[in-house]
Design a protein around this motif. Structure first.
Motif, PDB file in Angstrom:
ATOM      1  N   UNK A   1      24.923  38.816  43.010  1.00 41.09           N
ATOM      2  CA  UNK A   1      26.087  39.184  42.215  1.00 41.09           C
ATOM      3  C   UNK A   1      27.315  38.889  43.061  1.00 41.09           C
ATOM      4  N   UNK A   2      28.366  38.373  42.415  1.00 39.54           N
ATOM      5  CA  UNK A   2      29.567  38.066  43.178  1.00 39.54           C
ATOM      6  C   UNK A   2      30.804  38.318  42.334  1.00 39.54           C
ATOM      7  N   UNK A   3      31.928  38.468  43.022  1.00 43.59           N
ATOM      8  CA  UNK A   3      33.189  38.774  42.367  1.00 43.59           C
ATOM      9  C   UNK A   3      33.855  37.516  41.838  1.00 43.59           C
ATOM     10  N   UNK A   4      34.879  37.713  41.040  1.00 41.33           N
ATOM     11  CA  UNK A   4      35.782  36.618  40.703  1.00 41.33           C
ATOM     12  C   UNK A   4      36.558  36.265  41.977  1.00 41.33           C
ATOM     13  N   UNK A   5      37.287  35.168  41.932  1.00 41.56           N
ATOM     14  CA  UNK A   5      38.088  34.773  43.087  1.00 41.56           C
ATOM     15  C   UNK A   5      39.229  35.763  43.261  1.00 41.56           C
ATOM     16  N   UNK A   6      39.429  36.226  44.481  1.00 38.81           N
ATOM     17  CA  UNK A   6      40.514  37.142  44.782  1.00 38.81           C
ATOM     18  C   UNK A   6      41.352  36.558  45.911  1.00 38.81           C
ATOM     19  N   UNK A   7      42.613  36.987  45.986  1.00 36.17           N
ATOM     20  CA  UNK A   7      43.494  36.506  47.040  1.00 36.17           C
ATOM     21  C   UNK A   7      44.397  35.375  46.619  1.00 36.17           C
TER      22      UNK A   7
ATOM     23  N   UNK B   1      36.527  45.549  41.436  1.00 34.33           N
ATOM     24  CA  UNK B   1      37.459  45.374  42.537  1.00 34.33           C
ATOM     25  C   UNK B   1      38.073  46.729  42.889  1.00 34.33           C
ATOM     26  N   UNK B   2      38.514  46.866  44.132  1.00 34.88           N
ATOM     27  CA  UNK B   2      39.290  48.035  44.548  1.00 34.88           C
ATOM     28  C   UNK B   2      40.750  47.612  44.646  1.00 34.88           C
ATOM     29  N   UNK B   3      41.603  48.267  43.902  1.00 38.76           N
ATOM     30  CA  UNK B   3      43.017  47.915  43.948  1.00 38.76           C
ATOM     31  C   UNK B   3      43.857  49.142  43.605  1.00 38.76           C
ATOM     32  N   UNK B   4      45.141  49.014  43.841  1.00 38.97           N
ATOM     33  CA  UNK B   4      46.076  50.086  43.540  1.00 38.97           C
ATOM     34  C   UNK B   4      46.685  49.843  42.163  1.00 38.97           C
ATOM     35  N   UNK B   5      46.953  50.921  41.402  1.00 37.03           N
ATOM     36  CA  UNK B   5      47.529  50.730  40.074  1.00 37.03           C
ATOM     37  C   UNK B   5      49.013  50.373  40.193  1.00 37.03           C
ATOM     38  N   UNK B   6      49.631  50.064  39.057  1.00 38.24           N
ATOM     39  CA  UNK B   6      51.003  49.552  39.060  1.00 38.24           C
ATOM     40  C   UNK B   6      51.978  50.561  39.660  1.00 38.24           C
TER      41      UNK B   6
END
Length: 397
Positions: A103-109, A138-143
């Motif tokens: 399993x892999x993520x979408x492209x990030x960065x 994904x781990x990210x911060x909200x707006x």
């Protein structure tokens, strides 16, 4: 074009490793697969992407065989620097056996129209030992958080770039600052705003004869920029996971397992890093009354995980309230409690290449140019845990 070992040299390396493993099943730190334990592995495989391009194979046949050999020892392998093209990953899964899934993520960065440090995060896992759970994110911060971080970063930039209003150059420097901050592409803020590459969390269940580990594996490749940027991303990730641990760890009984290249290079020694992390975690736990205990075993071991063996960039660490897992005070016992008990290590292929001959320069130093691009500039690291069972209530000595 980067140098590579020749086909004959790769055969010499493989023969040397075979002979070493015949004497010691874990020679050079390559973990042995055993029925009573599982191997969790993390590896930054440099630019692991397409099988070939117009110039031919991206990695030599010998490097491809070595990647397959290393991956086959893992029950769960976390891969960093997986490129947009997954051809080499697909070939790796096919070359192992039908027991492996991926399993892999979408492209990030990256963003459309902008250059970035883009990659995917991938997990390779054995179906007979590890099952995919329900969560992948994904781990990210909200707006709101990003806006607050941006405002703080802009304020810090303003305070350091623009003089007081009494300064004769105030208006000129103010206009320069405003013009520069409207061009945000490539801006380097002094404060954390968001991860350059969003870490990737996937739920896995590791089955034993009559027990189970429930793991939230976090694959991360943190920024490799300035020292302050490394610090900011690392502590932002740690705080994100500690904050989430109240529900994930305490209420749901999950184990948060960090498996990645953290580019952890913000102090002069592992001891300083370990103490800094311990103090940080202790402060957060006391302030927020969190139950999660944190263990970064590779800060206690003598492992320099880059191919040049100068830094401990790569880590497998856990946040857990599960008493079956060792805590920091137990790390010195790794490898002493039995063949299927807690252990951790690193496959030192740099030493292998030197001992085999092809990786050694006339002056006795490693010939990094022969393998750092073809294979990788990071070594694979691993943790061994006993397969979970009903009688396994507490980590015991």
């Amino acid at each position: 074009m980067a140098q590579k070992f020749s086909d004959v040299e790769w055969l010499e390396i493989e023969a040397h490793l075979d002979a070493a493993l015949a004497q010691d099943p874990e020679a050079y730190g390559l973990p042995e697969r055993r029925d009573g334990s599982v191997i969790l592995m993390s590896w930054n495989i440099r630019k692991f992407g397409a099988v070939a391009d117009r110039d031919g194979p991206k990695k030599s046949p010998g490097a491809t065989r070595m990647i397959e050999r290393i991956a086959a020892q893992a029950d769960l392998l976390s891969i960093q620097e997986q490129q947009d093209d997954t051809g080499a990953l697909d070939a790796l899964v096919a070359a192992l056996n039908p027991n492996y899934g991926v399993i892999y993520s979408d492209v990030t960065g990256r963003s459309p129209g902008y250059k970035g440090m883009s990659e995917r995060f991938a997990y390779l896992f054995r179906h007979d030992r590890v099952r995919l759970g329900h969560l992948a994110s994904d781990l990210s911060y909200d707006r709101t958080a990003i806006a607050a971080n941006m405002n703080e970063a802009l304020k810090a930039s303003f305070d350091t770039s623009v003089p007081g209003q009494d300064d004769p150059g105030y208006l000129e420097q103010l206009m320069t600052w405003v013009q520069n901050t409207t061009r945000l592409m490539g801006s380097q803020f002094s404060k954390f705003v968001q991860f350059i590459r969003s870490p990737y969390l996937v739920e896995f269940r590791i089955d034993g004869p009559d027990g189970q580990y429930e793991i939230y594996a976090v694959n991360a490749h943190l920024v490799s920029g300035k020292k302050t940027e490394r610090e900011q991303e690392f502590f932002a990730l740690l705080e994100w996971l500690l904050h989430d641990s109240r529900k994930t760890v305490s209420e749901r009984g999950k184990i948060i397992m960090i498996m990645g290249d953290l580019n952890l290079d913000f102090d002069s020694s592992n001891e300083d890093r370990r103490l800094g992390i311990e103090n940080y975690v202790t402060g957060i736990n006391a302030k927020r009354r969190l139950d999660a205990k944190v263990n970064f075993p590779f800060l206690d071991g003598a492992f320099n995980t880059n191919a040049r063996r100068t830094q401990t960039y790569d880590h497998i660490a856990w946040l857990a309230d599960d008493t079956r897992l060792p805590r920091g005070r137990h790390n010195a016992l790794a490898g002493t409690l039995g063949p299927d008990q807690f252990d951790y290590g690193m496959f030192d292929f740099t030493q292998l290449f030197m001992d085999a001959g092809p990786g050694l320069l006339p002056d006795g130093t490693p010939d990094y140019a022969r393998f750092a691009h073809d294979l990788s500039d990071h070594m694979p690291i691993w943790v061994r845990l006993p397969r979970p069972n009903a009688g396994q209530h507490r980590f015991t000595v």
